[in-house]
Design an enzyme around this catalytic site. Sequence first.
Site, PDB file in Angstrom:
ATOM      1  CG  ASP A 116      81.392   8.960  33.020  1.00 30.94           C
ATOM      2  OD1 ASP A 116      80.649   8.101  32.714  1.00 30.94           O
ATOM      3  OD2 ASP A 116      81.332  10.124  32.774  1.00 30.94           O
ATOM      4  CG  HIS A 123      78.677  11.034  23.709  1.00 32.18           C
ATOM      5  ND1 HIS A 123      78.257  12.240  23.759  1.00 32.18           N
ATOM      6  CD2 HIS A 123      79.672  10.754  24.334  1.00 32.18           C
ATOM      7  CE1 HIS A 123      78.839  12.807  24.387  1.00 32.18           C
ATOM      8  NE2 HIS A 123      79.809  12.196  25.201  1.00 32.18           N
ATOM      9  CD  GLU A 189      79.269  14.080  29.381  1.00 32.33           C
ATOM     10  OE1 GLU A 189      79.679  13.097  30.026  1.00 32.33           O
ATOM     11  OE2 GLU A 189      79.627  14.412  28.126  1.00 32.33           O
ATOM     12  CD  GLU A 191      77.867   9.395  31.647  1.00 36.13           C
ATOM     13  OE1 GLU A 191      78.366   8.658  32.375  1.00 36.13           O
ATOM     14  OE2 GLU A 191      78.251  10.510  31.374  1.00 36.13           O
ATOM     15  CG  ASP A 223      79.738  13.498  33.415  1.00 36.97           C
ATOM     16  OD1 ASP A 223      80.277  13.956  34.511  1.00 36.97           O
ATOM     17  OD2 ASP A 223      80.430  13.077  32.527  1.00 36.97           O
ATOM     18  NE  ARG A 227      79.644  19.051  27.293  1.00 35.47           N
ATOM     19  CZ  ARG A 227      79.886  17.842  27.430  1.00 35.47           C
ATOM     20  NH1 ARG A 227      81.186  17.179  27.809  1.00 35.47           N
ATOM     21  NH2 ARG A 227      78.705  16.849  27.559  1.00 35.47           N
ATOM     22  CD  GLN A 230      84.515  17.848  28.565  1.00 34.82           C
ATOM     23  OE1 GLN A 230      83.628  18.365  28.768  1.00 34.82           O
ATOM     24  NE2 GLN A 230      84.809  16.539  28.015  1.00 34.82           N
ATOM     25  CE  LYS A 243      83.148  15.114  31.250  1.00 35.44           C
ATOM     26  NZ  LYS A 243      81.869  14.787  30.732  1.00 35.44           N
ATOM     27  CB  THR A 247      78.534  12.930  39.276  1.00 39.32           C
ATOM     28  OG1 THR A 247      79.690  13.362  38.660  1.00 39.32           O
ATOM     29  CG2 THR A 247      78.064  12.090  38.344  1.00 39.32           C
ATOM     30  CD  GLU A 348      75.980  14.013  21.957  1.00 33.50           C
ATOM     31  OE1 GLU A 348      75.913  13.122  21.222  1.00 33.50           O
ATOM     32  OE2 GLU A 348      76.012  13.872  23.256  1.00 33.50           O
TER      33      GLU A 348
HETATM   34 CA    CA Z   1      80.279  11.402  31.233  1.00 33.79          CA
END
Ligand code: CA
Length: 403
Positions: A116, A123, A189, A191, A223, A227, A230, A243, A247, A348
């Site tokens: 990834d 971002h 996320e 992607e 993904d 948080r 993480q 993570k 996925t 975000e």
């Molecule tokens: Ca990612």
Amino acid sequence: MSWIDVPDGSPFPVQNLPYGVFRYADEPARVGVALGDQVLDLAPLSAAEGLDGGHVFEEPSLNPFMALGRPAWTAVRAWLTELLTHDTYRDLVESHLLPAADVEMLLPFEVADYVDFYSSQHHAENVGRIFRPDAEPLTPNWKHLPIGYHGRSGTVVVSGTDVVRPSGQRKSPTDQAPTFGPSARLDIEAEVGFVVGVPSAPGSPVPVGGFRDHVFGVCLVNDWSARDLQSWEYVPLGPFLGKSFATSVSAWVVPLDALEAARVTPPVQQPEVLPYLRGDEPWGLDLELEITWNGHVVSRPGFAGMYWTPAQQLAHLTVNGASLRTGDLFASGTVSGPDRGQRGSFLELSWNGTEPVELGDGTTRGFLEDGDLVSISASAPGPDGARIGFGSVAGRVLPARSV
Ligand code: CA
């Protein structure tokens, strides 16, 4: 012109022809192509037509087909286009079309290695401002190399698979000690993923110009990211349990050949990158993503503004001699644009929970709650004004399970 009638606005017009793996009734899983709201059953069709190498479509994964390489991918696409263009094939093809509503879509390819990246400047800057408010938002290496990490290929799941809320250690800066429990900051996320078909030999880097020879197609990726887990675990080796629990990928893989009209020049890279990251062919892609949260559109990120291209990512991930395998998946990193309505993660969108997101039904969210459903879709310009769709990657959050 094709004889087949695809509904207006379908993500799967004849110019697309994405591949997936499906199960119909109690029959063995096999390869199909999406056409409007139907699935073309490639195994019996290719057998009836005596197509060279058609046995690969009897497999429950795209890997054997992807391993055949670009000449075979091009030949099969040309063969399909021929069948769908000439009325003489109509009865034959129609006898191998199944209603999409009647099939179960499975993971389209056996995921070999999963990498990834972190290729959206917007971002990376947003995350930098949120997590390191007193420092430069971009790390010193960011504009010199596409930053990435190796993920967990065994937990890549197909769209529609439920995601159980992960538990783990978390510790905020003000806590005295870490605690254990369900993630309270579960996120997504949005992607774009690139699927490798043709392997490479150990010790032999794949140049930027080798992208088209090795990469079969493109899918959507979510993904899922915890948080709180993480932010406690990621220093100094990067993402791990925050993570690796799941996925999600879309069920359909759009062949690179369907995206020729979507190719655009990527943003200017300044400072100039090292020679191994330079290439003559532009591999920016004009994909428009859309994220819905419990059915409400919360963001529309554009992929064309991504700083690093997938061709550069492939060159970078092999420049040390690391070899590719059929089924390797590398994802772009969260796709975020400059505006709030273009952010590709809830971290975000809600600015780490401080600016709640309104879901249109009076409810607001910072991060995901149990039962929430997230869906990411995308489309791109195709030939003759067509839109090439990716379908969607969707998943629902289930409550944490006790240890
Ligand atoms: Ca990612």
